[in-house]
Design a protein around this motif. Sequence first.
Motif, mmCIF file in Angstrom:
data_model
loop_
_atom_site.group_PDB
_atom_site.id
_atom_site.type_symbol
_atom_site.label_atom_id
_atom_site.label_comp_id
_atom_site.label_asym_id
_atom_site.label_seq_id
_atom_site.Cartn_x
_atom_site.Cartn_y
_atom_site.Cartn_z
ATOM 1 N N ASP A 23 0.721 -1.345 -0.015
ATOM 2 C CA ASP A 23 0.144 -0.102 -0.055
ATOM 3 C C ASP A 23 0.983 1.293 0.094
ATOM 4 O OD1 ASP A 23 0.878 -0.620 2.415
ATOM 5 O OD2 ASP A 23 -0.929 0.135 3.483
ATOM 6 N N MET A 26 1.823 2.246 -3.658
ATOM 7 C CA MET A 26 0.724 2.879 -4.747
ATOM 8 C C MET A 26 0.780 4.140 -4.373
ATOM 9 S SD MET A 26 -0.577 0.325 -5.899
ATOM 10 C CE MET A 26 -2.227 0.715 -6.621
ATOM 11 N N ARG A 27 0.755 4.769 -5.587
ATOM 12 C CA ARG A 27 0.474 6.560 -5.596
ATOM 13 C C ARG A 27 -0.468 6.704 -6.506
ATOM 14 N NH1 ARG A 27 6.328 9.462 -6.194
ATOM 15 N NH2 ARG A 27 5.976 9.288 -3.878
ATOM 16 N N GLN A 28 -1.123 7.940 -6.223
ATOM 17 C CA GLN A 28 -2.150 8.329 -7.364
ATOM 18 C C GLN A 28 -1.212 9.369 -8.283
ATOM 19 O OE1 GLN A 28 -5.531 10.276 -5.488
ATOM 20 N NE2 GLN A 28 -6.573 8.179 -5.111
ATOM 21 N N GLY A 60 -3.229 -1.268 -11.808
ATOM 22 C CA GLY A 60 -3.426 -0.089 -11.424
ATOM 23 C C GLY A 60 -4.947 0.168 -11.581
ATOM 24 N N VAL A 63 -9.286 6.101 -10.620
ATOM 25 C CA VAL A 63 -9.899 6.757 -9.330
ATOM 26 C C VAL A 63 -11.409 7.525 -9.942
ATOM 27 C CG1 VAL A 63 -9.831 7.980 -7.331
ATOM 28 C CG2 VAL A 63 -7.793 6.476 -8.066
ATOM 29 N N GLU A 95 -4.767 5.188 -9.742
ATOM 30 C CA GLU A 95 -3.620 4.801 -8.656
ATOM 31 C C GLU A 95 -2.903 3.713 -9.137
ATOM 32 O OE1 GLU A 95 -5.358 2.633 -4.975
ATOM 33 O OE2 GLU A 95 -5.244 4.745 -4.455
#
Length: 141
Positions: A23, A26-28, A60, A63, A95
């Motif tokens: 977690d 994970m990056r937006q 991915g 969002v 994401e």
Amino acid sequence: HVVKINQLLSGHTKGALMKIPADARMRQYELTYVLPASYTSDESGKVHTKIADTLAKFKGKIVSKEDWGKLEFAYKIKHSGKTYTEGVYTHLVIELDRKHMAELERTLMLNQQLLRYLMVIAEPTPVMPARRPAAPAEELA
């Protein structure tokens, strides 16, 4: 003798590499891309589906999605032997695991259907503190 950077950062000079939780990887990102204005809705839909499938391949997810519609360019864009003066913009918040960012960018760069694209790290939305009502003028005197 070479010591691995993440071993130095974690304070360990022996043993395995430090593991980063999934977690935390994970990056937006914000992805905006432009398609030719001459594309039909079916052609545009196929490109959108292709991008969504590529994201799924890299584990991915989308969002949010905003269709900005057809906009005129500030200058002419030459692409694949044609000149364009307007395009259809789509903005996604996605994401994605950091390790797949370069692969996704490479895939977007090789996609001949996209006139332009831009992908940046999404800034977290700041939480604004509640504003206090202004004091009446007589209290200030």
